[in-house]
Write an enzyme that holds these catalytic residues in place. Structure first.
Site, short mmCIF file in Angstrom:
data_model
loop_
_atom_site.label_atom_id
_atom_site.label_comp_id
_atom_site.label_asym_id
_atom_site.label_seq_id
_atom_site.Cartn_x
_atom_site.Cartn_y
_atom_site.Cartn_z
N LEU A 43 0.83 -1.20 0.00
CA LEU A 43 0.00 0.00 0.00
C LEU A 43 0.86 1.24 0.00
O LEU A 43 1.62 1.49 0.95
CB LEU A 43 -0.93 -0.01 1.21
CG LEU A 43 -1.80 -1.26 1.35
CD1 LEU A 43 -2.61 -1.19 2.63
CD2 LEU A 43 -2.70 -1.42 0.14
N GLU A 44 0.72 2.00 -1.07
CA GLU A 44 1.49 3.23 -1.24
C GLU A 44 0.62 4.25 -1.95
O GLU A 44 -0.39 3.90 -2.56
CB GLU A 44 2.73 2.98 -2.10
CG GLU A 44 3.62 1.87 -1.61
CD GLU A 44 4.78 1.62 -2.57
OE1 GLU A 44 5.52 2.58 -2.88
OE2 GLU A 44 4.94 0.47 -3.00
N GLY A 45 1.03 5.49 -1.90
CA GLY A 45 0.35 6.54 -2.66
C GLY A 45 -1.13 6.63 -2.35
O GLY A 45 -1.55 6.56 -1.19
#
Length: 168
Positions: A43-45
């Site tokens: 999970l990023e951005g």
């Protein structure tokens, strides 16, 4: 073998599918097709900041774990999250909270021990920065579990921590 969902340049399924039945079917189809028992959510951005998809994922994954337990199977769930030398971002800590409070049996968290940007001190090596980031992640995990009413001792918390380095 684990299947990883998401990443910086990809949209994780719960981010792009808002139908809970279809989302659960999609996850289960992948698990069964590849006969895997471990998933990782990178999970990023935007996907890390979207609380609606975080909550949806937590509900669905908890349901899948419950369903699999009734079939005498397990699903190990990992989160891969960005860290700085101060540990998790606020969004990363919130993602873990959603998962834990949503009833998911979280196997662990991989801290992305990569480019620390401005959080790394001038004379600090990448190794030292990574050690500090993971120590802070450990501390934060303890707080998150405690808030959820789950007591884990120091070694149990360390067993829930992985590191995803960027080589090169």
């Amino acid at each position: 073998i684990a299947i990883s969902f998401g990443g910086l340049l990809n949209k994780e399924l719960s981010f792009s599918c808002d139908n809970e039945d279809k989302l659960q079917q999609s996850y289960l189809e992948i698990l069964r097709r590849y006969s895997i028992d471990t998933v990782d959510f990178d999970l990023e951005g935007d996907s890390l900041k979207d609380t609606v998809s975080l909550k949806r994922r937590s509900i669905i994954i908890a349901e899948i774990q419950k369903k699999l337990r009734s079939e005498n199977k397990k699903l190990a769930v990992w989160l891969t999250l960005p860290v700085s030398t101060q540990g998790l971002t606020d969004e990363g800590a919130a993602a873990i909270s959603h998962i834990v409070e949503g009833g998911v049996d979280l196997s662990g968290v991989n801290g992305m021990t990569m480019d620390y940007g401005g959080s790394r001190e001038k004379n600090q090596s990448i190794g030292e920065a990574s050690e500090k980031a993971l120590t802070e992640l450990h501390r934060q995990l303890g707080i998150i579990y405690k808030k959820a009413g789950i007591h884990l001792n120091e070694s149990s918390l360390w067993a829930k921590i992985g590191a995803t380095p960027m080589i090169g």
